[in-house]
Motif scaffolding. Structure first.
Motif, short mmCIF file in Angstrom:
data_model
loop_
_atom_site.label_atom_id
_atom_site.label_comp_id
_atom_site.label_asym_id
_atom_site.label_seq_id
_atom_site.Cartn_x
_atom_site.Cartn_y
_atom_site.Cartn_z
N VAL A 45 40.75 30.35 -79.17
CA VAL A 45 41.11 30.55 -77.80
C VAL A 45 42.16 29.52 -77.36
N GLU A 46 43.35 30.17 -77.12
CA GLU A 46 44.79 29.38 -76.75
C GLU A 46 44.59 28.98 -75.19
N GLU A 47 44.59 27.76 -75.07
CA GLU A 47 44.51 27.23 -73.86
C GLU A 47 45.78 26.86 -73.08
N ASP A 48 45.94 27.25 -72.01
CA ASP A 48 47.33 26.94 -71.14
C ASP A 48 46.98 25.50 -70.34
N LEU A 49 47.62 24.42 -71.00
CA LEU A 49 47.04 23.13 -70.55
C LEU A 49 47.74 22.83 -69.06
N SER A 50 48.76 23.64 -68.48
CA SER A 50 49.09 23.69 -67.29
C SER A 50 48.10 24.43 -66.25
N LEU A 56 37.24 25.53 -70.57
CA LEU A 56 37.74 24.49 -71.02
C LEU A 56 36.97 23.17 -70.18
N ILE A 57 37.22 23.54 -68.97
CA ILE A 57 36.65 22.33 -68.02
C ILE A 57 35.01 22.44 -68.02
N VAL A 62 34.02 15.85 -69.12
CA VAL A 62 34.64 14.47 -69.11
C VAL A 62 36.10 14.25 -69.26
N HIS A 63 36.70 14.78 -70.29
CA HIS A 63 38.27 14.58 -70.61
C HIS A 63 39.10 15.72 -70.02
N LYS A 64 38.26 16.97 -70.09
CA LYS A 64 39.13 18.35 -69.70
C LYS A 64 40.22 18.51 -70.65
N LYS A 65 40.19 18.18 -72.18
CA LYS A 65 41.06 18.49 -72.88
C LYS A 65 40.92 19.06 -74.03
N VAL A 66 41.69 19.67 -74.95
CA VAL A 66 41.66 20.11 -76.14
C VAL A 66 41.76 19.36 -77.36
N PRO A 67 41.07 19.41 -78.38
CA PRO A 67 40.29 20.50 -79.02
C PRO A 67 38.65 20.46 -78.37
N ALA A 75 28.91 22.81 -77.47
CA ALA A 75 30.43 22.12 -77.49
C ALA A 75 30.37 20.84 -78.08
N ILE A 76 31.62 20.75 -78.87
CA ILE A 76 31.79 19.26 -79.59
C ILE A 76 33.32 19.12 -79.07
N ALA A 77 33.32 17.96 -78.51
CA ALA A 77 34.85 17.41 -77.99
C ALA A 77 35.18 16.30 -78.94
N GLU A 78 36.74 16.25 -78.87
CA GLU A 78 37.22 14.90 -79.61
C GLU A 78 37.24 15.18 -81.16
N SER A 79 38.71 15.44 -81.39
CA SER A 79 39.06 16.15 -82.69
C SER A 79 38.39 15.35 -84.20
N LEU A 80 38.31 14.00 -83.80
CA LEU A 80 37.71 13.13 -84.98
C LEU A 80 36.16 13.41 -85.02
N VAL A 81 35.56 13.52 -84.09
CA VAL A 81 33.93 13.91 -83.72
C VAL A 81 33.87 15.21 -84.39
N ILE A 82 34.76 16.12 -84.13
CA ILE A 82 34.60 17.65 -84.51
C ILE A 82 34.74 17.73 -86.08
N LEU A 83 35.66 16.94 -86.57
CA LEU A 83 35.77 16.87 -88.00
C LEU A 83 34.70 16.45 -88.66
#
Length: 153
Positions: A45-50, A56-57, A62-67, A75-83
């Motif tokens: 799901v492509e997010e429009d960050l603007s 996403l929110i 907490v961070h309101k950012k991808v991925p 939900a799992i956030a933060e790329s290293l945690v997701i990996l």
């Protein structure tokens, strides 16, 4: 604004694995690569960050950012945690992290180094101009030098 993953015709779809991300993010790309490497089917799901979606929110308040990886609605956030989650949950080969604790710690160290030094220095090159950009390029080469001399065996 897309709040829920959709299938053709606009009907809601329950996906086992959904990645909220954006094409321009190296953090999202690393998750896509891990999913593909492990052969895990997922919906992107492509997010429009603007104009961040409610999805996403809601899933990363907490961070309101991808991925953000959604797995069976969790939900799992933060790329290293997701990996690490991907590697632990889908523990079939190929493994993303070595079995040996020391080797795993080294991989985690260099992944963190990339997040804290490499990515920001590369970003600085793209957002600066002139003399400031020249300094950013010099800094980037210093970061690469550290990685080459210390990180590669």
């Amino acid at each position: 604004m897309q709040d829920r993953p959709q299938i053709e015709g606009g009907m809601e779809k329950e996906s086992e694995v959904v990645l909220l991300g954006t094409w321009s993010s190296g953090y999202c790309t690393r998750i896509e690569l891990a999913l593909k490497l492990k052969g895990i089917p997922y919906e992107n799901v492509e997010e429009d960050l603007s104009n961040k979606s409610h999805l996403l929110i809601h899933h990363n308040p907490v961070h309101k950012k991808v991925p953000v990886l959604l797995h069976n609605g969790k939900a799992i956030a933060e790329s290293l945690v997701i990996l690490e989650y991907i590697d632990e949950h889908w523990n079939h080969a190929p493994k993303l992290l070595p079995d040996d604790p020391y080797e795993r710690a080294k991989v985690r160290f260099w992944a963190s180094f990339c997040d804290q030094k490499f990515q920001p220095s590369a970003h600085d090159i793209m957002i600066t101009k002139g003399e400031e950009q020249e300094k950013a390029i010099e800094n980037f080469w210093e970061v690469l030098k550290v990685f080459k001399e210390e990180g590669l065996e």
